[in-house]
Motif scaffolding. Structure first.
Motif, short mmCIF file in Angstrom:
data_model
loop_
_atom_site.label_atom_id
_atom_site.label_comp_id
_atom_site.label_asym_id
_atom_site.label_seq_id
_atom_site.Cartn_x
_atom_site.Cartn_y
_atom_site.Cartn_z
N LYS A 1 0.82 -1.21 0.00
CA LYS A 1 0.00 0.00 0.00
C LYS A 1 0.86 1.26 0.00
CE LYS A 1 -4.13 -1.85 2.28
NZ LYS A 1 -4.89 -1.88 3.55
N VAL A 2 1.91 1.26 0.83
CA VAL A 2 2.79 2.43 0.92
C VAL A 2 3.48 2.68 -0.42
CG1 VAL A 2 4.88 3.38 2.01
CG2 VAL A 2 3.15 2.24 3.40
N LEU A 3 4.00 1.60 -1.03
CA LEU A 3 4.72 1.75 -2.30
C LEU A 3 3.78 2.19 -3.42
CD1 LEU A 3 7.01 -1.42 -2.12
CD2 LEU A 3 7.72 0.94 -1.84
N ASP A 4 2.55 1.64 -3.45
CA ASP A 4 1.58 2.03 -4.48
C ASP A 4 1.08 3.46 -4.27
OD1 ASP A 4 1.80 -0.37 -5.75
OD2 ASP A 4 0.04 -1.28 -4.80
N ARG A 5 0.97 3.85 -2.98
CA ARG A 5 0.50 5.22 -2.68
C ARG A 5 1.48 6.27 -3.20
NH1 ARG A 5 1.35 6.50 3.28
NH2 ARG A 5 3.38 7.05 2.40
N ASP A 6 2.77 6.00 -3.04
CA ASP A 6 3.79 7.01 -3.37
C ASP A 6 4.31 6.93 -4.80
OD1 ASP A 6 3.57 7.86 -0.79
OD2 ASP A 6 5.32 6.77 -0.06
N HIS A 7 4.12 5.77 -5.46
CA HIS A 7 4.71 5.60 -6.80
C HIS A 7 3.76 4.85 -7.71
CE1 HIS A 7 8.15 6.19 -4.12
NE2 HIS A 7 8.71 6.78 -5.16
N TYR A 8 3.55 5.42 -8.90
CA TYR A 8 2.75 4.75 -9.93
C TYR A 8 3.72 3.99 -10.84
CZ TYR A 8 -0.54 3.90 -13.69
OH TYR A 8 -1.34 3.29 -14.62
N GLY A 9 3.36 2.76 -11.21
CA GLY A 9 4.26 1.96 -12.06
C GLY A 9 5.37 1.33 -11.25
N LEU A 10 6.56 1.23 -11.85
CA LEU A 10 7.75 0.65 -11.20
C LEU A 10 7.45 -0.73 -10.60
CD1 LEU A 10 9.02 3.80 -9.25
CD2 LEU A 10 9.65 3.13 -11.54
N GLU A 11 6.72 -1.55 -11.35
CA GLU A 11 6.25 -2.82 -10.81
C GLU A 11 7.40 -3.76 -10.43
OE1 GLU A 11 3.28 -3.03 -9.96
OE2 GLU A 11 2.61 -1.24 -11.01
N LYS A 12 8.43 -3.84 -11.29
CA LYS A 12 9.55 -4.75 -11.02
C LYS A 12 10.29 -4.35 -9.75
CE LYS A 12 10.63 -6.66 -15.56
NZ LYS A 12 11.68 -6.86 -16.58
N VAL A 13 10.46 -3.06 -9.57
CA VAL A 13 11.17 -2.56 -8.39
C VAL A 13 10.38 -2.90 -7.13
CG1 VAL A 13 12.17 -0.51 -7.29
CG2 VAL A 13 12.08 -0.66 -9.78
#
Length: 772
Positions: free
Chosen positions: A316-328
Motif C-alpha cells: 500500500k505504501v509503495l503504491d501510494r507514493d509511486h505509480y508503475g515501477l512494478e519490477k522494483v
C-alpha cells in the motif's frame, strides 16, 4: 651658458639592485642586450653606464622603463659561467644622467653627463657624518642582516659623499629608496636620508626584540598556570567541589557508563577521558579528545527499530507514493518476505539505476517507511577524497568522521535504510579513491567491521539496509558494482506520466499554491499535450514544474477576478504556457524511396528517427551526416559492406560503389545521436535508395546488423514501442531475441501494434519494402 660635456657609453639595465659610486660589486649578466653592452665596453675603455629598471619583471625594457640617473662604472673583470651567463666585477666611478638614447640593433648606447656633488657647509656636513656613523654603529649591534666588521671599513672614510654611498650599499633598502639616494647630489641631504632610515630601522629592531621577550615570558606564564591548575584540581578534589573541568569530567564519565556502547568501546572511552583529565584545558589536544568522546556518545551502538514486515501494508505504501515501477516494488516485497521467513536482519545492497527524476530517492524513502525503519540520505556527488568516506585521522583540530559515520549519527539507530545518493558521481584524485573505501561499506562480508579513521574502533554496518542510486551504470567502478544488486528504472511511459500527473503531481501543486480541485481542472488531452510537447524527459521533474506554472497563473487569474474557475484544455494550454517547445516524430504521409523510420531510445524516453539515403554519380564516397556517434557510423559502414557483398541477390549493380557517391543523413543534425540499434534501418534505407523500392510508411524498425546480415538484439523496446505508437506506426520490426521484452509493453499499446520478429536482414527487407 656652457653646454655640459657628454660621454657616449653602452647601457646595462639592472634588475633588483643598484651600484653606487666607489662601490665594487659582482653582477651576473644573462640578457643578450646586456652581454652585448658589456662586450662593447670591453672593446673600448671598459666604461659602462649602469641604470636601474623601474619594473623588475620586464625582460626587454624601453627607455621610459629605465631610471635616467645611474652610475658610470668600470668593468674590471668578466668571466663566462657554464650556464651561458657572465659574472662581471664592476667598480662605480661617478653619478651621471642620460641625456640621449642611441638605439643599436643589439643594445642601447646612451649619451651621459656627469652629475657634480653639492658639498654644502663643511661643519654641518662633518656633524652629520659623525651622527650617521654613530647611528650606523648602534644599528649594527641590533641587526643580524649586516656584518659588524663593515663598521671598521666605513669609519675610515673621510669623504662625506663616499661615506653615504658606502653605507647605503650595505643597508637593506628597497630599490626605490636606493634610487632616491643615488639621485640626491646634495651630500648633506643624502646623509640626512640615511640617518632617518637607520633611525626608523632601529625602532623596528627594538620592537622585534621586545616582542621576542614577551613571547618567552608568555611561555613561562603558561607553564606556571598549568602547575597552578593542577594544584587547584587537587584542592577541588579534596573539598569535593564539582565545578570547572573536574565537574565536566565527572558528567562525561556518567554519560559513558549510562550509554549503550559495547564494553570494549566503553573501556576506550574511559581511557580517553583519563587523558582528557590530565591534558591542560587550553591545549589543542584537549578539544580533539573532547570532540572524540562526544562522537562516541552520540553514535548508535545497539539501539534499533523493530521491523514491522506486513506485505500488504508495504504494498500500500509503495503504491501510494509511486505509480508503475512494478519490477522494483516486486523486488522490495521479495526481500521483505525472505526477511520475515528467515528472521534475518542482514541488509541487502540495492542500486537503483535510472535517469534523473524517475523517483529513485523517493522510492528509497518509501521503502524505509514501509518497513518502519529510520531513513538517512548521504549525497556522494562530487566526493573526491577518501577521508570523506573513512574520516580524518585524529591528528589535528577539526578532524571529523566520514560521511558513513555521520549518517549513522543522524539515523540514531543501527538498522536504518541508508541511501547513498549519486554513487556514480564519485571521482578520485591525489587525496585517494573514495570508491575503494566504499567497497568495505557495501561488502556484506566486511561491513560488520567497518573502520573509520576518526573513530578508529570497528563499527557494525551489517544491519543497515543500503540503497544506492545512479544515473549511469558505466560510471560505477566494476569492483563496487559487483557488491550491489542492480534494479533498473528505465523511465516512465506517457501513460504512466499521465497517471502520475493526475494522481500525484497536480494534487500536490494545487495544495502548494492554495488552490482547490473546483478552481483548477486540467483535462487529460491537455495533460497529454503537456507531456508530449512541453517536456522531454525520462522522469517527471519538468512536468511538475510546468504544472506549478499553470497553478501560479491560475492563482493570478482567480485573485484578479477574471474567472472563478479555470479549465485547462489543449487550446488553453498554449495561452498559459506559450507555444509548444518540443516536437515528436510522426509517421511519413506516404511510402518513400530511400527513407526508413527507426526507433530510438533517449534519456527522455523513446522517439522515432527518420534515416534518409541519397545516391548520385561519383567515385564511391560514403558521406555520413547528422552528428552521428562512433557506434552509428560503424553500423552504417557494416550495412554498406553487407549490401556490397549481396548486391546481385538484391538486384543492385555490383559496381554501384564505384559509380556512385552515397549520402546517409539523420535529420536534426545539431542533436548528437549514437547507439547500437540503427543498423537495419540504415541498411533498409540504403537498399531502398539503390533499388528504387519505397519503404512502407507504417513500418518502424530497430536492430543492429552484422556483416553477414544477422540482426542483433537491442534495449529499450518498451520506450521505442510507445514512441512508434505515438507517431501512428502500426508495424514494428524487432530482433528475434527481443521477443521476451514484448510483455513489458502496456496492453493498450499492444492492441494497436503488430510485431515482426526477424533474425536476418532479408526478412527485414521482405516486410519493410514495397514490391518483391
Amino acid at each position: 651658458m656652457m653646454t655640459k660635456e657628454t660621454t657616449l657609453l653602452p647601457l646595462l639595465p639592472l634588475r633588483g639592485l643598484l651600484v653606487f659610486p666607489t662601490v665594487v660589486l659582482h653582477l651576473d649578466v644573462g640578457r643578450d642586450k646586456s652581454i652585448a653592452a658589456l662586450e662593447k665596453a670591453m672593446l673600448e675603455n671598459q666604461h659602462i653606464f649602469l641604470a636601474g629598471q623601474k619594473k623588475i619583471s620586464i625582460e626587454d625594457p624601453n627607455p621610459d622603463e629605465i631610471y635616467r640617473i645611474g652610475t658610470v662604472a668600470k668593468v674590471n673583470q668578466m668571466l663566462k659561467l657554464p650556464n651561458g651567463t657572465f659574472r662581471v666585477l664592476v667598480e662605480g666611478l661617478y653619478r651621471a644622467e642620460i641625456v640621449q638614447y642611441q638605439e643599436k640593433q643589439d643594445s642601447y648606447m646612451v649619451e651621459v653627463t656627469e652629475l657634480n656633488e653639492i658639498e654644502g657647509d663643511k661643519n654641518k656636513t662633518k656633524a652629520l657624518m659623525r651622527h650617521l656613523l654613530d647611528q650606523f654603529e648602534q644599528y649594527l649591534k641590533l641587526s643580524r642582516k649586516v656584518k659588524k666588521e663593515i663598521f671598521t671599513t666605513v669609519s675610515d672614510i673621510e669623504n662625506p659623499g663616499r661615506l653615504a654611498d658606502m653605507i647605503a650599499s650595505h643597508l637593506p633598502l628597497k630599490i626605490k629608496e636606493k634610487q632616491t639616494i643615488l639621485e640626491t647630489v646634495d651630500v648633506p641631504e643624502r646623509l640626512r636620508h640615511l640617518v632617518e632610515f637607520i633611525s626608523n630601522e632601529k625602532k623596528i629592531l627594538d620592537l622585534e626584540k621586545k616582542i621576542g621577550q614577551r613571547v618567552k615570558t608568555s611561555m613561562e606564564k603558561t607553564q606556571k598556570e598549568y602547575y597552578l591548575r593542577e594544584q587547584l584540581k587537587a584542592i577541588q578534589k579534596e573539598l569535593g567541589e564539582r565545578d570547572g573541568k573536574l565537574g565536566e569530567v565527572g558528567e562525561l564519565r556518567e554519560k559513558i557508563k549510562e550509554s549503550d556502547m559495547p564494553e570494549h568501546i566503553e573501556k576506550i572511552a574511559l581511557k580517553e577521558l583519563d587523558r582528557y583529565e590530565r591534558v591542560p584545558q587550553n591545549s589543542g589536544e584537549s578539544s580533539i579528545i573532547r570532540n572524540y568522546l562526544e562522537w562516541l556518545l552520540v553514535l548508535p551502538w545497539t539501539k534499533k527499530t523493530e521491523d514491522k514486515i506486513e506485505l500488504d501494508q508495504a504494498q500500500k505504501v509503495l503504491d501510494r507514493d509511486h505509480y508503475g515501477l512494478e519490477k522494483v516494488k516486486e523486488r522490495v516485497l521479495e526481500y521483505l518476505a525472505v526477511q520475515k521467513l528467515t528472521n534475518s536482519i542482514k541488509g541487502p545492497i540495492i542500486c537503483l539505476v535510472g535517469p534523473p527524476g524517475v523517483g529513485k530517492t523517493s522510492l528509497a524513502r518509501s521503502i524505509a517507511e514501509s518497513i518502519n525503519r529510520n531513513f538517512v540520505r548521504v549525497s556522494l556527488g562530487g566526493v573526491r577524497d577518501e577521508a570523506e568516506i573513512r574520516g580524518h585521522r585524529r591528528t589535528y583540530i577539526g578532524a571529523m568522521p566520514g560521511r558513513i559515520i555521520q549518517g549513522m549519527k543522524k539515523a540514531k539507530t543501527v538498522n536504518p535504510v541508508f541511501l547513498l545518493d549519486e554513487i556514480d558521481k564519485m571521482s578520485n584524485d591525489f587525496r585517494g579513491d573514495p570508491s575503494s573505501a566504499m567497497l568495505e561499506v557495501l561488502d556484506p562480508e566486511q561491513n560488520h567491521n567497518f573502520s573509520d579513521h576518526f573513530i578508529e574502533e570497528t563499527y557494525d554496518l551489517s544491519q543497515v539496509m543500503f540503497i544506492a542510486t545512479a544515473n549511469y551504470v558505466n560510471n560505477i567502478p566494476a569492483p563496487l558494482l559487483d557488491r550491489m544488486e542492480l534494479i533498473s528504472l528505465s523511465g516512465y511511459t506517457e501513460i504512466e506520466k499521465l497517471h502520475i500527473a493526475k494522481d500525484h503531481l497536480l494534487p500536490k501543486q494545487l495544495k502548494e499554491n492554495g488552490l482547490t480541485k473546483s478552481e483548477l481542472q486540467v483535462r487529460n488531452d491537455a495533460l497529454m499535450k503537456l507531456i508530449r510537447r512541453y517536456t522531454r524527459e525520462a522522469g517527471v521533474r519538468n512536468l511538475e514544474r510546468k504544472l506549478a506554472t499553470i497553478c501560479r497563473k491560475t492563482a493570478k487569474i482567480i485573485i484578479s477576478g477574471e474567472q472563478k474557475k479555470v479549465i485547462v484544455t489543449e487550446k488553453r494550454l498554449e495561452d498559459l504556457l506559450g507555444k509548444p517547445i518540443f516536437r515528436y516524430g510522426q509517421m511519413e504521409e506516404k511510402n518513400q524511396v530511400g527513407a526508413a523510420t527507426g526507433l530510438a531510445y533517449t534519456s527522455a524516453g523513446g522517439d522515432t528517427l527518420s534515416i534518409e539515403v541519397a545516391h548520385y554519380p561519383g567515385k564511391g564516397k560514403l558521406v555520413l551526416t547528422g552528428k552521428l556517434g562512433e557506434v552509428m557510423r560503424e553500423s552504417a559502414q557494416a550495412a554498406f559492406s553487407y549490401i556490397r557483398s549481396r548486391a546481385e541477390q538484391l538486384k543492385i549493380d555490383p559496381d554501384f560503389h564505384e559509380k556512385n557517391d552515397i549520402h546517409i543523413h539523420v535529420p536534426e543534425g545539431a542533436v548528437p545521436k549514437d547507439g547500437p540499434s540503427a543498423g537495419i534501418t540504415i541498411a533498409t534505407a540504403l537498399v531502398s535508395s539503390l533499388t528504387g523500392r519505397p519503404v512502407k510508411k507504417e513500418v518502424g524498425m530497430t536492430g543492429e546488423i552484422t556483416l553477414r546480415g544477422r540482426v542483433l538484439p537491442i534495449g529499450g523496446l518498451k520506450e521505442k514501442s510507445l514512441s512508434a505508437h505515438r507517431a501512428g506506426i502500426t508495424t514494428i520490426i524487432i530482433p528475434e531475441e527481443n521477443e521476451k521484452d514484448i510483455e513489458d509493453i502496456p496492453e493498450s499499446v499492444l492492441e494497436d501494434l503488430t510485431f515482426i520478429k526477424v533474425a536476418h536482414l532479408d526478412k527485414v527487407l521482405e516486410h519493410a519494402l514495397v514490391g518483391e
